[in-house]
Design an enzyme around this catalytic site. Structure first.
Site, PDB file in Angstrom:
ATOM      1  N   TYR A  91       4.095  -3.071  -0.621  1.00  0.00           N
ATOM      2  CA  TYR A  91       3.042  -2.161   0.396  1.00  0.00           C
ATOM      3  C   TYR A  91       1.840  -2.150  -0.372  1.00  0.00           C
ATOM      4  CZ  TYR A  91       0.429   1.125   2.971  1.00  0.00           C
ATOM      5  OH  TYR A  91      -0.280   1.886   3.783  1.00  0.00           O
ATOM      6  N   TRP A 119      -2.778  -3.420  -0.197  1.00  0.00           N
ATOM      7  CA  TRP A 119      -3.723  -4.382  -0.051  1.00  0.00           C
ATOM      8  C   TRP A 119      -3.660  -5.382  -1.186  1.00  0.00           C
ATOM      9  CZ3 TRP A 119      -8.468  -3.248   3.447  1.00  0.00           C
ATOM     10  CH2 TRP A 119      -8.191  -2.101   4.093  1.00  0.00           C
TER      11      TRP A 119
END
Length: 756
Positions: A107, A109
């Site tokens: 999880y 960016w």
């Protein structure tokens, strides 16, 4: 000079003698993010992971002593040894426990590029391996992502279709921003931000005479416009304020009955509640005044202004990251429906203007190339913010979106991209859970806590060290991210790593399909040309795109107005809800029987605060989440090396705290140190600190150890926002603070672990 695209902007890397010297913002971006300045020094800093490494006792005996994670040295090994170890562990866990014992975390960016996207790479690999337990939704928008499909539509569709900034400048008269429009959040877009929009958009709207209302405990959450009213609301009370505004509209006959009748369902049920016919408590301005600290006359005046002007109501993501976080989103839609301006130019509602750069761009929502993840044979999943619950309580039941489910029994966690010690709440509780799996594997670029608390650490390349394609839905440019420097140390891209492991496990050909990374770039680009044509976009051939370095995404033929087609003809263009209309009362949600999220918006009391100050832990200005916290720009914002914390002048005076002091912030869950900023721009009784300071406990692995650096998740609550979404509730936390009067412990967050 070539381009690169990062989450926070597009740059031209400057390389001198093979080393990255500077990141020059592209010439077309009038408001570039300074985060790029952190990269040249950070990319080769001592924090960089140079070689594969394995926790010492784990290398001697795989699966042993999980309680030592984060506390013992690592051993650097060859890629051959590391890859063999990863393959053996995956095969063992699958054989002994099945694929449902593998959690594919990843999880975060992970990367701006569309091919070298860490989550996509790992999930494709695990799907081909037989599947894995996955996570749903996001920490940023967990409650909203579950709620909105029931009452209006999917969040991704809504965000891509938001009314454009250009349209707002032409038609909006009043912009009411619950949670403000913080410019720091609008630095970023998933997939890459190629041109920053918010500052210029606010300037254009202000020059056009648009009036703004900043409903937030923080004055800085909306700066720039000339006509800008600050309503210093009590945190967590926005739903009550919206209900009081709705009460004024309904009681004074200012609401739009025709719109409600044609475009919504369930209004009468909500109206009975709003007027107090259900519980004996009218949700009027006097009631709201006691909850919000906004005077009743101000509430009445604002409601009347909203009714007589073309009004956009916007809500920030942060308001739904709280206990009962679904309610402010639902109430935003309901309040906008009462005004009856949804689907009109300049009016209606927004769910996150200012939260990401591309929202409101008005451009075609083309996301660029995609790397297929395949199909996951395992159907077990968790809401993303329930990782600790899963690891601590295998087999335990939980509610989610109308379903009764059970937590799987996880034996191996594989993570590529992301830092759970940034995202997750109550880190002391997470540390206990993190000891439960037999094996933790991570791909990382830097020695974050995620890496330090793992068993096998595989060094990954950064975006500057590989070719890729940068593209974000509704952003201006698709960018050829041409490799600027050679991989640092022995780092390899995620695709290479996973291809090597797949080969060892017998499905290398299925994973690669005979393509190297460069061939995949060409393949995914060519595959995206058909999707582009469907939106009226003619992409050049791959060689032309790569030579030119970028391609501009055009605007649609008509300006973007959210739900315009639905308003023009709701029968021909129904919403993807059970009724096809906006659901003020939702029969489907009501059927779930959740007391903490019934069938229409309600005011639900918050947990009783145990401490006198409310903590807001919002997004940082100097980095994206925790990315490049070790970089120069982020470190320049620290106070005596600690993350800065803002508190009100009166609260500081009462505690003998002045600007620049180091303070201890604490509650029953833990404590952290921070540097004090004393300000009148934050309401009394509230303190604010950005998330993302790298986890740095005084004693590694020890429960309730003081975090020296300023990580607020030491003290945030790890509870679901409701039974509906189980979203993150980080904004519901009370604390106290005291001046730190002891010797300051050194910050060691950016130091690599010891090696043997």
């Amino acid at each position: 000079m070539s381009f690169t695209s990062l989450h926070w902007g597009a740059y031209r890397p400057q390389v001198v003698d093979g080393k990255l010297d500077a990141m020059v913002p592209v010439e077309w971006d009038s408001d570039p993010s300074p985060i790029g300045a952190s990269i040249p020094g950070a990319i080769t800093s001592p924090t960089r992971i140079m070689r594969p490494a394995v926790r010492r006792s784990y290398l001697a005996e795989p699966g042993s002593h999980p309680e030592r994670r984060g506390q013992e040295p690592f051993v650097e090994v060859s890629w051959e040894v590391a890859l063999d170890l990863v393959a053996r562990e995956l095969k063992r866990v699958k054989t002994e426990h099945g694929n449902q014992a593998i959690f594919g975390g990843s999880y975060g960016w992970g990367s701006a590029g569309r091919f070298h996207h860490a989550q996509s790479q790992l999930h494709r690999f695990l799907n081909l391996f037989g599947g894995y337990v996955f996570s749903m939704d996001s920490y940023s928008l967990g409650a909203g992502r579950v709620l909105m499909p029931h009452i209006v539509g999917n969040m991704d569709w809504l965000l891509a279709a938001h009314t454009s900034w250009q349209n707002l400048a032409q038609h909006c008269e009043l912009f009411v921003a619950f949670g403000g429009l913080p410019a720091k959040n609008a630095q970023t877009s998933p997939g890459g931000a190629s041109e920053h929009l918010l500052s210029r958009a606010l300037e254009n709207m202000s020059e056009a005479g648009v009036q703004f209302v900043n409903v937030s405990p923080l004055r800085e959450d909306l700066v720039g416009p000339t006509n800008n009213q600050w309503l210093s609301v009590r945190p967590g009370s926005d739903t009550a304020l919206m209900m009081a505004l709705a009460y004024v509209l309904v009681s004074e006959g200012l609401h739009n009955e025709d719109f409600i009748r044609r475009y919504t369902v369930g209004y009468e049920r909500f109206r009975q509640y709003l007027l107090g016919h259900v519980d004996g408590q009218p949700k009027d301005p006097l009631w709201a005044q006691t909850l919000t600290d906004i005077p009743a006359p101000q509430i009445i005046d604002l409601a009347r202004r909203m009714a007589r002007q073309r009004t956009m109501i916007n809500i920030a993501y942060s308001l739904q990251r709280a206990v009962h976080g679904e309610q402010p989103f639902w109430m935003t839609v309901t309040l906008a429906a009462l005004l009856g301006q949804i689907g009109l130019p300049g009016g209606g509602f927004g769910l996150g203007y200012g939260c990401m750069n591309n929202t409101g761009s008005g451009r075609k929502a083309f996301s660029g190339p995609r790397f297929s993840q395949g199909v996951n044979p395992v159907k077990d999943f968790i809401p993303v913010a329930r990782v600790t619950d899963m690891l601590l309580n295998p087999g335990a039941p939980f509610d989610y979106n109308g379903k009764r489910m059970h937590y799987p029994d996880i034996r191996l966690v594989y993570w590529a991209g992301g830092n759970i010690f940034h995202h997750h709440q109550d880190l002391n509780r997470l540390l206990e859970a993190w000891k439960r799996p037999q094996t933790l594997i991570v791909h990382e670029q830097f020695w974050t806590a995620q890496a330090k608390y793992s068993d096998i650490v595989l060094p990954a390349t950064t975006a500057l060290e590989r070719n890729d394609i940068g593209s974000s839905a509704s952003d201006r440019f698709m960018i050829a991210m041409q490799q600027a420097i050679k991989p640092v140390g022995e780092s390899r891209d995620d695709y290479w790593i996973l291809a090597q492991v797949a080969e060892r496990l017998g499905f290398g050909e299925s994973f690669t399909e005979g393509r190297d990374a460069e061939a995949w770039l060409r393949f995914t680009y060519d595959e995206s040309r058909g999707r582009a044509q469907e939106q009226g976009i003619e992409l050049p051939d791959y060689d032309t795109f790569w030579r030119d370095g970028l391609f501009e995404i055009t605007y649609p033929d008509t300006d973007t107005v959210l739900l315009k087609a639905f308003r023009e003809d709701p029968e021909a263009n129904p919403l993807p809800t059970p009724s096809g209309r906006i659901e003020i009362f939702c029969e489907r949600i009501a059927s779930f029987g959740y007391a903490d999220c019934p069938g229409h918006p309600v005011w639900l009391d918050k947990p009783v605060a145990q401490y006198p100050l409310q903590l807001l832990s919002n997004q940082p200005k100097t980095r994206l989440h925790s990315q490049y916290d070790h970089g120069a720009y982020s470190r320049s914002s620290k106070i005596r090396q600690r993350e800065p914390l803002t508190l009100n002048t009166a609260d500081a005076h009462a505690r003998g705290i002045v600007d620049g002091d180091v303070v201890k912030v604490f509650n029953e869950r833990g404590a952290f140190l921070a540097g004090a900023i004393v300000s009148d721009g934050i309401r009394q009784g509230v303190v604010q600190i950005a998330t993302g300071a790298w986890f740095d406990p005084l004693v590694n692995g020890e429960r309730n150890s003081l975090d020296k650096h300023g990580n607020p998740n030491m003290i945030t609550a790890d509870v679901g926002s409701s039974s509906l979404s189980q979203g993150c509730s980080a904004q519901t936390a009370s604390v106290d603070i005291v001046k730190w009067d002891q010797a300051l412990p050194p910050v060691t967050a950016f130091e690599p672990p010891s090696m043997t």
